[in-house]
Design a protein around this motif. Structure first.
Motif, PDB file in Angstrom:
ATOM      1  N   GLN A 123      71.083 102.218 -56.074  1.00  0.00           N
ATOM      2  CA  GLN A 123      71.624 101.910 -57.398  1.00  0.00           C
ATOM      3  C   GLN A 123      71.017 100.606 -57.924  1.00  0.00           C
ATOM      4  O   GLN A 123      71.097  99.560 -57.276  1.00  0.00           O
ATOM      5  N   LEU A 127      62.349 102.559 -58.679  1.00  0.00           N
ATOM      6  CA  LEU A 127      62.040 103.854 -58.093  1.00  0.00           C
ATOM      7  C   LEU A 127      60.797 103.739 -57.210  1.00  0.00           C
ATOM      8  O   LEU A 127      59.720 103.418 -57.709  1.00  0.00           O
ATOM      9  N   CYS A 134      63.569 105.295 -48.981  1.00  0.00           N
ATOM     10  CA  CYS A 134      65.025 105.138 -49.063  1.00  0.00           C
ATOM     11  C   CYS A 134      65.690 105.086 -47.688  1.00  0.00           C
ATOM     12  O   CYS A 134      66.903 104.867 -47.600  1.00  0.00           O
ATOM     13  N   TYR A 198      72.625 112.005 -50.651  1.00  0.00           N
ATOM     14  CA  TYR A 198      71.684 111.418 -51.605  1.00  0.00           C
ATOM     15  C   TYR A 198      72.404 110.934 -52.860  1.00  0.00           C
ATOM     16  O   TYR A 198      72.103 109.852 -53.390  1.00  0.00           O
ATOM     17  N   ARG A 199      73.337 111.714 -53.335  1.00  0.00           N
ATOM     18  CA  ARG A 199      74.100 111.302 -54.519  1.00  0.00           C
ATOM     19  C   ARG A 199      74.958 110.078 -54.218  1.00  0.00           C
ATOM     20  O   ARG A 199      75.071 109.177 -55.052  1.00  0.00           O
ATOM     21  N   HIS A 202      72.922 107.066 -54.505  1.00  0.00           N
ATOM     22  CA  HIS A 202      72.287 106.887 -55.814  1.00  0.00           C
ATOM     23  C   HIS A 202      70.768 107.052 -55.755  1.00  0.00           C
ATOM     24  O   HIS A 202      70.004 106.279 -56.348  1.00  0.00           O
ATOM     25  N   ASP A 204      67.456 109.011 -56.683  1.00  0.00           N
ATOM     26  CA  ASP A 204      66.985 109.853 -57.777  1.00  0.00           C
ATOM     27  C   ASP A 204      66.513 111.206 -57.242  1.00  0.00           C
ATOM     28  O   ASP A 204      65.796 111.264 -56.235  1.00  0.00           O
ATOM     29  N   PRO A 205      66.888 112.319 -57.885  1.00  0.00           N
ATOM     30  CA  PRO A 205      66.492 113.650 -57.406  1.00  0.00           C
ATOM     31  C   PRO A 205      64.985 113.834 -57.251  1.00  0.00           C
ATOM     32  O   PRO A 205      64.548 114.669 -56.451  1.00  0.00           O
ATOM     33  N   SER A 206      64.178 113.096 -58.008  1.00  0.00           N
ATOM     34  CA  SER A 206      62.730 113.228 -57.871  1.00  0.00           C
ATOM     35  C   SER A 206      62.247 112.781 -56.496  1.00  0.00           C
ATOM     36  O   SER A 206      61.151 113.162 -56.061  1.00  0.00           O
ATOM     37  N   TRP A 208      64.062 113.353 -53.646  1.00  0.00           N
ATOM     38  CA  TRP A 208      64.689 114.154 -52.597  1.00  0.00           C
ATOM     39  C   TRP A 208      63.697 114.939 -51.739  1.00  0.00           C
ATOM     40  O   TRP A 208      63.852 114.956 -50.508  1.00  0.00           O
TER      41      TRP A 208
END
Length: 279
Positions: A123, A127, A134, A198-199, A202, A204-206, A208
């Protein structure tokens, strides 16, 4: 005659339900998580499809299954004085089939507060170019070196110390790489796992896809290290076998029933690999 998979508890109470299909050419003990769990009827499990594959090959084998969905390697090793150790003393097996480590990784990513488990809290962070950035490397080292490796060694030593199974091979599940997606086993009750982790952190889905690929490369690396310096331990080569699910799917897709478990086509592909080694 046919191949049979039966839970340990069921076999104790009603051994005739399995033995009437014998005599068996080989006997196996299955231990571990939901990939082995005979009670995981919602998504299936490897022993069920392994027995199906044995039958297709005309083999008469018995699989005694003491696995439990959600089981972690630590809980397995902590209960060795119970079911696992007890069953090692009861029968002579041609192999022990173990699926462990995956839940330990997922729990470390999902269950801790953001940034305090296996994943960084992203968060407000820039990116990164690769989702694997991560992962907290200090937490990863602690998980593998301080937690998984000692607990696996305890299981291995128990096997090698057992009178009946000191020389019995131990086959290890290497899993395969899933796709993080909102595909629970039971909606609002069981899963999704990676999607939730992952959510919560925080991410980003890109990121994952590369994050998941990196995590499961780490799981594979941990499992493949366990045979080193140990006799009769084999990591079953199951990575890169299954067709990936579509990222936006919420149910069965590709070779996956839900986010982290194969569907029937996936299990059958994996069962063939295991059956080849167990032959």
């Amino acid at each position: 005659m046919t191949s049979v998979v039966i839970t340990g508890n069921r076999y104790l109470i009603h051994p005739e339900q399995a033995d009437r299909f014998g005599p068996f050419e080989k006997t196996f003990l299955a231990e571990g998580d939901s990939w082995m769990d005979a009670s995981a009827a919602v998504q299936g499990s490897l022993p069920f499809y392994l027995a199906e594959e044995f039958n297709r090959r005309g083999k008469t084998h018995l699989i005694v299954n003491i696995s439990t969905s959600g089981q972690t390697l630590q809980r397995i090793s902590q209960t060795m004085s119970g079911e696992y150790l007890w069953w090692l003393q009861q029968l002579r097996y041609d192999a022990v089939l173990l699926s462990a480590g995956g839940n330990d990784f997922i729990d470390a990513a999902r269950d801790e507060a953001p940034g305090e488990g296996l994943l960084r809290d992203m968060q407000g962070q820039p990116l990164p170019a690769d989702g694997y950035a991560c992962v907290r490397q200090d937490a990863l080292a602690s998980l593998v070196d301080g937690y998984l490796n000692p607990n696996f060694d305890a299981m291995y030593q128990a096997l090698r110390s057992s009178a009946r199974n000191a020389g019995t091979p131990l086959l290890l599940n290497c899993y395969d790489t899933p796709v993080a997606r909102n595909a629970p086993a039971i909606p609002n009750l069981v899963g999704p796992w990676l999607w939730t982790a992952y959510r919560n952190n925080h991410i980003d889905p890109s990121l994952w896809p590369t994050l998941t690929a990196g995590l499961f490369k780490d799981i594979k690396g941990a499992v493949q290290a366990w045979p080193v310096g140990r006799t009769g331990v084999v990591a079953v080569p199951t990575t890169g076998v299954l067709v990936p699910a579509e990222a936006d799917s919420t149910g069965s897709s590709g070779d996956w029933k839900n986010e982290i478990h194969p569907n029937a086509s996936g299990w059958r592909k994996l069962a063939r690999i295991w059956a080849d080694l167990l032959a």
